[in-house]
Write a protein that holds these residues in place. Structure first.
Motif, PDB file in Angstrom:
ATOM      1  N   VAL A  12     -12.369 -13.277 -10.598  1.00  0.00           N
ATOM      2  CA  VAL A  12     -12.605 -11.891  -9.945  1.00  0.00           C
ATOM      3  C   VAL A  12     -12.078 -12.524  -8.418  1.00  0.00           C
ATOM      4  O   VAL A  12     -12.669 -13.514  -7.808  1.00  0.00           O
ATOM      5  N   ILE A  13     -11.180 -11.852  -7.732  1.00  0.00           N
ATOM      6  CA  ILE A  13     -10.858 -12.301  -6.710  1.00  0.00           C
ATOM      7  C   ILE A  13     -11.839 -11.262  -5.401  1.00  0.00           C
ATOM      8  O   ILE A  13     -11.704 -10.320  -5.530  1.00  0.00           O
ATOM      9  N   SER A  14     -12.329 -12.190  -4.650  1.00  0.00           N
ATOM     10  CA  SER A  14     -13.155 -11.255  -3.546  1.00  0.00           C
ATOM     11  C   SER A  14     -12.587 -10.710  -2.278  1.00  0.00           C
ATOM     12  O   SER A  14     -11.283 -11.146  -2.201  1.00  0.00           O
ATOM     13  N   GLU A  15     -13.259  -9.945  -1.844  1.00  0.00           N
ATOM     14  CA  GLU A  15     -12.578  -9.430  -0.441  1.00  0.00           C
ATOM     15  C   GLU A  15     -12.331 -10.082   0.508  1.00  0.00           C
ATOM     16  O   GLU A  15     -11.244 -10.189   1.340  1.00  0.00           O
ATOM     17  N   ARG A  16     -13.083 -11.063   0.788  1.00  0.00           N
ATOM     18  CA  ARG A  16     -12.676 -12.295   1.676  1.00  0.00           C
ATOM     19  C   ARG A  16     -11.750 -13.208   1.331  1.00  0.00           C
ATOM     20  O   ARG A  16     -10.849 -13.350   2.052  1.00  0.00           O
ATOM     21  N   GLN A  17     -11.307 -13.338   0.102  1.00  0.00           N
ATOM     22  CA  GLN A  17     -10.190 -14.134  -0.579  1.00  0.00           C
ATOM     23  C   GLN A  17      -8.930 -13.183  -0.173  1.00  0.00           C
ATOM     24  O   GLN A  17      -7.953 -13.780   0.340  1.00  0.00           O
ATOM     25  N   ILE A  18      -9.005 -11.976  -0.453  1.00  0.00           N
ATOM     26  CA  ILE A  18      -8.033 -11.028  -0.090  1.00  0.00           C
ATOM     27  C   ILE A  18      -7.654 -11.146   1.421  1.00  0.00           C
ATOM     28  O   ILE A  18      -6.463 -11.291   1.720  1.00  0.00           O
ATOM     29  N   ALA A  19      -8.637 -10.874   2.235  1.00  0.00           N
ATOM     30  CA  ALA A  19      -8.262 -11.093   3.559  1.00  0.00           C
ATOM     31  C   ALA A  19      -7.633 -12.142   4.033  1.00  0.00           C
ATOM     32  O   ALA A  19      -6.678 -12.296   4.753  1.00  0.00           O
ATOM     33  N   ALA A  20      -8.150 -13.455   3.572  1.00  0.00           N
ATOM     34  CA  ALA A  20      -7.483 -14.832   3.723  1.00  0.00           C
ATOM     35  C   ALA A  20      -6.133 -14.730   3.100  1.00  0.00           C
ATOM     36  O   ALA A  20      -5.094 -15.176   4.301  1.00  0.00           O
ATOM     37  N   LEU A  21      -5.549 -14.184   2.218  1.00  0.00           N
ATOM     38  CA  LEU A  21      -4.209 -14.087   1.704  1.00  0.00           C
ATOM     39  C   LEU A  21      -3.458 -13.138   2.712  1.00  0.00           C
ATOM     40  O   LEU A  21      -2.255 -13.429   2.981  1.00  0.00           O
ATOM     41  N   ILE A  22      -4.057 -12.084   2.947  1.00  0.00           N
ATOM     42  CA  ILE A  22      -3.338 -11.239   3.581  1.00  0.00           C
ATOM     43  C   ILE A  22      -2.871 -11.616   4.982  1.00  0.00           C
ATOM     44  O   ILE A  22      -1.641 -11.403   5.549  1.00  0.00           O
ATOM     45  N   THR A  24      -1.829 -14.410   5.535  1.00  0.00           N
ATOM     46  CA  THR A  24      -0.608 -15.363   5.338  1.00  0.00           C
ATOM     47  C   THR A  24       0.405 -14.638   4.632  1.00  0.00           C
ATOM     48  O   THR A  24       1.645 -14.966   4.776  1.00  0.00           O
ATOM     49  N   ILE A  25       0.152 -13.487   3.962  1.00  0.00           N
ATOM     50  CA  ILE A  25       1.272 -12.793   3.373  1.00  0.00           C
ATOM     51  C   ILE A  25       1.229 -11.360   4.188  1.00  0.00           C
ATOM     52  O   ILE A  25       0.246 -10.961   4.339  1.00  0.00           O
ATOM     53  N   GLN A  26       2.184 -10.822   4.076  1.00  0.00           N
ATOM     54  CA  GLN A  26       2.400  -9.679   4.771  1.00  0.00           C
ATOM     55  C   GLN A  26       1.343  -8.262   4.157  1.00  0.00           C
ATOM     56  O   GLN A  26       1.018  -7.652   4.953  1.00  0.00           O
ATOM     57  N   THR A  27       1.559  -8.066   3.026  1.00  0.00           N
ATOM     58  CA  THR A  27       0.662  -7.004   2.629  1.00  0.00           C
ATOM     59  C   THR A  27      -0.212  -7.144   1.274  1.00  0.00           C
ATOM     60  O   THR A  27      -0.289  -8.189   0.831  1.00  0.00           O
ATOM     61  N   ASP A  28      -1.498  -6.203   1.417  1.00  0.00           N
ATOM     62  CA  ASP A  28      -2.449  -6.593   0.436  1.00  0.00           C
ATOM     63  C   ASP A  28      -1.896  -6.792  -1.101  1.00  0.00           C
ATOM     64  O   ASP A  28      -2.348  -7.196  -1.936  1.00  0.00           O
ATOM     65  N   SER A  29      -0.855  -5.826  -1.351  1.00  0.00           N
ATOM     66  CA  SER A  29      -0.359  -5.919  -2.664  1.00  0.00           C
ATOM     67  C   SER A  29       0.370  -7.133  -3.155  1.00  0.00           C
ATOM     68  O   SER A  29       0.090  -7.735  -4.034  1.00  0.00           O
ATOM     69  N   THR A  30       1.035  -7.787  -1.999  1.00  0.00           N
ATOM     70  CA  THR A  30       1.833  -8.912  -2.284  1.00  0.00           C
ATOM     71  C   THR A  30       0.625 -10.035  -2.340  1.00  0.00           C
ATOM     72  O   THR A  30       1.052 -11.014  -3.129  1.00  0.00           O
ATOM     73  N   ALA A  31      -0.347 -10.199  -1.610  1.00  0.00           N
ATOM     74  CA  ALA A  31      -1.340 -10.907  -1.676  1.00  0.00           C
ATOM     75  C   ALA A  31      -2.063 -10.750  -3.106  1.00  0.00           C
ATOM     76  O   ALA A  31      -2.260 -11.837  -3.635  1.00  0.00           O
ATOM     77  N   THR A  59      -3.905  -0.684  -6.385  1.00  0.00           N
ATOM     78  CA  THR A  59      -4.602   0.590  -6.060  1.00  0.00           C
ATOM     79  C   THR A  59      -4.468   0.956  -4.620  1.00  0.00           C
ATOM     80  O   THR A  59      -4.975   1.934  -4.066  1.00  0.00           O
ATOM     81  N   SER A  60      -3.634   0.160  -3.864  1.00  0.00           N
ATOM     82  CA  SER A  60      -3.425   0.507  -2.276  1.00  0.00           C
ATOM     83  C   SER A  60      -2.658   1.501  -2.103  1.00  0.00           C
ATOM     84  O   SER A  60      -1.381   1.267  -2.987  1.00  0.00           O
ATOM     85  N   PRO A  61      -2.638   2.283  -1.201  1.00  0.00           N
ATOM     86  CA  PRO A  61      -1.582   3.126  -0.826  1.00  0.00           C
ATOM     87  C   PRO A  61      -0.534   2.352  -0.012  1.00  0.00           C
ATOM     88  O   PRO A  61      -0.726   1.601   0.470  1.00  0.00           O
ATOM     89  N   LEU A  65       3.780   1.581   7.454  1.00  0.00           N
ATOM     90  CA  LEU A  65       3.314   0.714   8.387  1.00  0.00           C
ATOM     91  C   LEU A  65       2.953  -0.545   7.594  1.00  0.00           C
ATOM     92  O   LEU A  65       3.029  -2.119   8.064  1.00  0.00           O
ATOM     93  N   GLN A  66       3.009  -0.502   6.469  1.00  0.00           N
ATOM     94  CA  GLN A  66       2.572  -1.661   5.413  1.00  0.00           C
ATOM     95  C   GLN A  66       4.038  -2.509   4.915  1.00  0.00           C
ATOM     96  O   GLN A  66       4.163  -3.284   4.175  1.00  0.00           O
TER      97      GLN A  66
END
Length: 75
Positions: A12-22, A24-31, A59-61, A65-66
């Protein structure tokens, strides 16, 4: 139902891990996709003979802007 000797592996990827990936990578879907690809590579390397179930939901809209700069430049 698991057979004797089988065990469930999951990640399971945590919100903190997603935030760290975002950062360095432009969008949350890409992360999220990047993390999923890393998981699949790890599974192929370490557990190639083991079957598994993989579910990934985006699940992200998607707002303008993204969008990446390359996508925005088209318009």
């Amino acid at each position: 139902q698991l057979l004797p000797g089988e065990r469930v592996r999951h990640r399971v990827i945590s919100e903190r891990q997603i935030a760290a990936l975002i950062k360095t990578i432009q969008t949350d879907s890409t992360a999220i996709a990047s993390h999923a690809i890393d998981f699949l590579k790890e599974h192929a390397r370490d557990h190639a003979a083991d079957p598994f179930y993989f579910y990934l939901a985006f699940t992200s809209p998607h707002f303008p802007l993204q969008a990446t700069k390359e996508d925005i430049d088209i318009y």
